[in-house]
Design a protein around this motif. Structure first.
Motif, PDB file in Angstrom:
ATOM      1  N   THR A  30      77.382  39.151   1.970  1.00 42.28           N
ATOM      2  CA  THR A  30      78.780  39.019   1.588  1.00 42.28           C
ATOM      3  C   THR A  30      79.611  38.498   2.753  1.00 42.28           C
ATOM      4  OG1 THR A  30      78.589  40.816  -0.023  1.00 42.28           O
ATOM      5  CG2 THR A  30      80.809  40.234   0.709  1.00 42.28           C
ATOM      6  N   GLU A  68      85.347  36.938   4.819  1.00 40.34           N
ATOM      7  CA  GLU A  68      86.649  36.588   4.245  1.00 40.34           C
ATOM      8  C   GLU A  68      86.441  35.665   3.062  1.00 40.34           C
ATOM      9  OE1 GLU A  68      91.021  35.115   5.814  1.00 40.34           O
ATOM     10  OE2 GLU A  68      89.230  34.483   6.871  1.00 40.34           O
ATOM     11  N   GLN A  69      87.260  35.841   2.031  1.00 41.93           N
ATOM     12  CA  GLN A  69      87.140  35.012   0.826  1.00 41.93           C
ATOM     13  C   GLN A  69      88.120  33.833   0.906  1.00 41.93           C
ATOM     14  OE1 GLN A  69      84.552  36.115  -0.987  1.00 41.93           O
ATOM     15  NE2 GLN A  69      84.534  37.594   0.674  1.00 41.93           N
ATOM     16  N   LYS A 100      81.007  42.875  -7.274  1.00 44.22           N
ATOM     17  CA  LYS A 100      80.791  41.840  -8.289  1.00 44.22           C
ATOM     18  C   LYS A 100      79.347  41.349  -8.277  1.00 44.22           C
ATOM     19  CE  LYS A 100      82.416  37.254  -9.703  1.00 44.22           C
ATOM     20  NZ  LYS A 100      83.361  36.146  -9.376  1.00 44.22           N
ATOM     21  N   GLU A 101      78.801  41.101  -7.089  1.00 44.42           N
ATOM     22  CA  GLU A 101      77.426  40.614  -6.988  1.00 44.42           C
ATOM     23  C   GLU A 101      76.433  41.688  -7.391  1.00 44.42           C
ATOM     24  OE1 GLU A 101      74.084  38.206  -6.201  1.00 44.42           O
ATOM     25  OE2 GLU A 101      76.171  37.820  -6.742  1.00 44.42           O
ATOM     26  N   HIS A 161      89.133  42.695  -0.021  1.00 43.30           N
ATOM     27  CA  HIS A 161      88.310  41.486  -0.025  1.00 43.30           C
ATOM     28  C   HIS A 161      86.819  41.785  -0.067  1.00 43.30           C
ATOM     29  CE1 HIS A 161      88.643  42.744   4.134  1.00 43.30           C
ATOM     30  NE2 HIS A 161      87.635  41.975   4.481  1.00 43.30           N
ATOM     31  N   PHE A 162      86.301  42.570   0.847  1.00 46.04           N
ATOM     32  CA  PHE A 162      84.858  42.717   0.985  1.00 46.04           C
ATOM     33  C   PHE A 162      84.237  43.519  -0.155  1.00 46.04           C
ATOM     34  CE2 PHE A 162      80.960  44.535   2.716  1.00 46.04           C
ATOM     35  CZ  PHE A 162      80.364  43.426   3.308  1.00 46.04           C
ATOM     36  N   THR A 168      83.965  41.802  -3.701  1.00 45.99           N
ATOM     37  CA  THR A 168      82.934  40.759  -3.730  1.00 45.99           C
ATOM     38  C   THR A 168      81.544  41.380  -3.774  1.00 45.99           C
ATOM     39  OG1 THR A 168      84.378  39.319  -2.441  1.00 45.99           O
ATOM     40  CG2 THR A 168      82.066  38.705  -2.566  1.00 45.99           C
TER      41      THR A 168
END
Length: 295
Positions: free
Chosen positions: A291, A294-295, A116-117, A109-110, A113
């Motif tokens: 970030t 949790e997504q 990607k950013e 998860h972390f 993300t």
């Protein structure tokens, strides 16, 4: 001999004249007047202490010293110009790299993300991602094998490292939906059939420190996804951080029970202490701070 920005300009002018073999043609190519260009060449020759050209009616001819200088610096300027051109064409991040070492529990998860950013900000940056145990993540950054580490504060205590808090994270039990894990059972964690990673992993050391005893797991496993799948088929209970992606939990038909009575751990980003950090490392640290857990 140290050259300033003005000397860099003079060398550029020298290369233009050397290529054109004519003051007039070189002045036209660089967009300045012929007298101004001639002044640049004279200043450079004065600085170096010897002539670089022989002036004659047909133009400018390199002296042996001028020829040697031209052969040395002309490829350097070509390479520099090519790099600038590539950077303009390819966008931010071209030629930059960042090596991140992370614990595996953040891979689902972390880290995606964050990556990607970071790639949105620097589309051409070369990313290297390594998954290790907490102690190995720290060692990897200390040895300069990785630029940025992501793990828990309980494992980062070296004076050579700087770190920043990201968020807090509880541990949780992951068990099959059909199994009965009640509060009484949770109070006797060490008596349960547990799935835990080897002792050099931070999760295992933290659980044993909180319980005040060493644990002999029912299954020892250093893979997050495999731990979940083994819990699904064996009836054992995996102890993992609370922010395991929901799709992984549901695909294994597991329940998550957060261990709220056990103090949470702090996730941190850390790097080797240095006077100045590369711009891409600074950006990664700031992105990590933003970030969500949790997504």
């Amino acid at each position: 001999m140290t050259f300033s920005a003005s000397h860099d300009t003079q060398l550029r002018m020298f290369v233009a004249v050397a290529k054109s073999r004519s003051l007039r043609a070189a002045a036209d190519s660089v967009g300045i007047t012929q007298p101004a260009l001639s002044k640049h060449i004279q200043s450079l020759e004065l600085k170096l202490g010897h002539p670089l050209f022989r002036r004659h009616g047909r133009g400018m001819q390199l002296t042996p010293d001028g020829e040697a200088l031209f052969r040395t610096i002309e490829p350097l300027f070509d390479a520099l110009d090519e790099s600038v051109s590539h950077a303009c064409v390819n966008g931010p991040g071209w030629g930059l790299s960042l090596r991140i070492a992370t614990v595996q529990t953040l891979v689902g998860h972390f880290v995606p993300t964050l990556s990607k950013e970071l790639l949105r900000l620097y589309p051409q940056v070369r990313l290297s991602l390594q998954c290790e145990s907490s102690s190995q993540v720290v060692e990897t950054v200390l040895r300069g094998i990785a630029d940025l580490g992501l793990t828990y504060s309980t494992d980062v205590n070296a004076a050579e490292l700087e770190c920043v808090d990201l968020h807090s994270e509880h541990l949780a039990l992951y068990h099959h939906k059909r199994s009965d894990v009640n509060r009484a059972a949770i109070s006797r964690l060490s008596d349960l059939k547990l799935i835990l990673p080897p002792r050099h992993f931070g999760v295992r050391r933290y659980v044993e420190r909180v319980l005040g005893c060493q644990i002999q797991p029912f299954i020892e496993c250093n893979s997050l996804e495999l731990s979940l799948r083994m819990s699904a088929i064996s009836g054992a209970i995996a102890i993992l951080p609370e922010h395991v992606p929901r799709d992984l939990i549901e695909s294994c038909e597991l329940k998550r029970v957060i261990l709220a009575d056990i103090p949470p751990r702090r996730l941190v980003a850390f790097w080797r202490a240095q006077n100045s950090k590369p711009v891409v490392l600074d950006a990664a640290i700031e992105v990590a701070r933003r970030t969500p857990a949790e997504q």
